[in-house]
Design a protein around this motif. Structure first.
Motif, PDB file in Angstrom:
ATOM      1  N   LEU A 238       0.819  -1.206   0.000  1.00 49.37           N
ATOM      2  CA  LEU A 238       0.000   0.000   0.000  1.00 49.37           C
ATOM      3  C   LEU A 238       0.858   1.263   0.000  1.00 49.37           C
ATOM      4  O   LEU A 238       0.511   2.265  -0.631  1.00 49.37           O
ATOM      5  CB  LEU A 238      -0.934   0.003   1.203  1.00 49.37           C
ATOM      6  CG  LEU A 238      -2.112  -0.969   1.145  1.00 49.37           C
ATOM      7  CD1 LEU A 238      -2.831  -1.025   2.489  1.00 49.37           C
ATOM      8  CD2 LEU A 238      -3.090  -0.579   0.047  1.00 49.37           C
ATOM      9  N   LEU A 252      -5.789  -6.720  -0.700  1.00 49.94           N
ATOM     10  CA  LEU A 252      -5.642  -5.265  -0.852  1.00 49.94           C
ATOM     11  C   LEU A 252      -6.947  -4.631  -1.281  1.00 49.94           C
ATOM     12  O   LEU A 252      -7.307  -3.540  -0.833  1.00 49.94           O
ATOM     13  CB  LEU A 252      -4.531  -4.954  -1.852  1.00 49.94           C
ATOM     14  CG  LEU A 252      -3.107  -5.298  -1.395  1.00 49.94           C
ATOM     15  CD1 LEU A 252      -2.132  -5.153  -2.550  1.00 49.94           C
ATOM     16  CD2 LEU A 252      -2.680  -4.428  -0.222  1.00 49.94           C
ATOM     17  N   THR A 256      -8.862  -1.789   1.007  1.00 49.17           N
ATOM     18  CA  THR A 256      -9.181  -0.460   0.515  1.00 49.17           C
ATOM     19  C   THR A 256     -10.693  -0.263   0.406  1.00 49.17           C
ATOM     20  O   THR A 256     -11.198   0.827   0.662  1.00 49.17           O
ATOM     21  CB  THR A 256      -8.517  -0.203  -0.844  1.00 49.17           C
ATOM     22  OG1 THR A 256      -8.865  -1.283  -1.746  1.00 49.17           O
ATOM     23  CG2 THR A 256      -7.004  -0.160  -0.708  1.00 49.17           C
TER      24      THR A 256
END
Length: 259
Positions: A238, A252, A256
């Protein structure tokens, strides 16, 4: 974390009997273990704890059940240790300091991947003021662990790569002597950037000696599946979007999206 979510977390943990740190260490001192990790929405987490309340206890110190943690991870300038994990190398490891900010205690830790995919963690006490650097004794400790486990030497030029902070509650299964950690308020940062993730989600890690434990079975029933996640690796990905992050693309996206 929102006040509403924090209140839900506190209310869920209030269902559990307290356990002391000494009892945690006696009940579930798993240094060689199998970790299963889950991203659990707060409402599902409340249901998980409710179902486990008769067999799990929660670590309580001076009336507190959630504690502040800080981890400083070390890597080479080219992210050599991170790349070991991306490439799924047989011999891969992480190097970090772990600080317990509420008590002022600190340890230096080496996490190795064992032959059967278990995690083997070794640690030594460490001065809190040195947590962002590797001292001579830390390098010697790391060298000993790598020689013993892998027959290799230390990668040169290890330096602080990034820091993670979070709040953790630790639960112990008094029947099977397994452990479950529950992390909230995750924040990743380095010298150039910072990112907050999972404001309404709990990162749950089930730590058992092998087979799935009671917490894993309840999570399966609640339709929550294990994910591949390493705090260091997802933080590095990130904070450094140029790094290849194939093993963690799904994670990920979840981080997010949840954030």
């Amino acid at each position: 974390m929102t006040r509403r979510t924090h209140a839900a977390m506190t209310g869920a943990l209030a269902q559990l009997a307290p356990i002391t740190l000494e009892e945690v260490l006696a009940e579930a001192s798993l240094q060689t273990r199998v970790d299963r990790k889950y991203l659990v929405p707060i409402a599902t987490f409340v249901e998980l704890v409710t179902r486990l309340r008769h067999r799990f206890a929660v670590l309580e110190i001076d009336g507190q059940r959630t504690f502040r943690y800080e981890s400083v991870y070390f890597d080479t300038p080219s992210h050599g240790l991170y790349r070991q994990h991306v490439q799924r190398r047989r011999y891969r490891y992480k190097v970090r300091t772990r600080s317990y900010l509420d008590s002022g205690e600190c340890s230096f830790e080496v996490k190795l991947k064992g032959n059967r995919s278990e995690t083997v963690k070794s640690r030594m006490p460490y001065p809190l003021e040195d947590r962002a650097r590797l001292t001579g004794p830390a390098r010697e400790f790391l060298a000993e662990q790598l020689r013993t486990a892998y027959g290799v030497g230390v990668i040169d030029r290890l330096q602080p790569a990034l820091t993670t902070t979070y709040r953790r509650s630790t639960l112990v299964d008094r029947v099977e002597h397994a452990r479950m950690t529950c992390d909230i308020d995750l924040r990743f940062f380095d010298r150039d950037a910072a990112v907050d993730v999972l404001p309404n989600t709990v990162l749950v890690e089930s730590k058992t000696s092998g087979r799935a434990g009671a917490a894993d079975l309840v999570l399966r029933d609640l339709q929550v599946r294990p994910i591949q996640v390493s705090k260091y690796c997802v933080a590095a990905a990130l904070l450094n979007p140029q790094l290849r992050a194939n093993p963690w693309h799904r994670t990920l996206r979840q981080l997010t999206r949840s954030g």
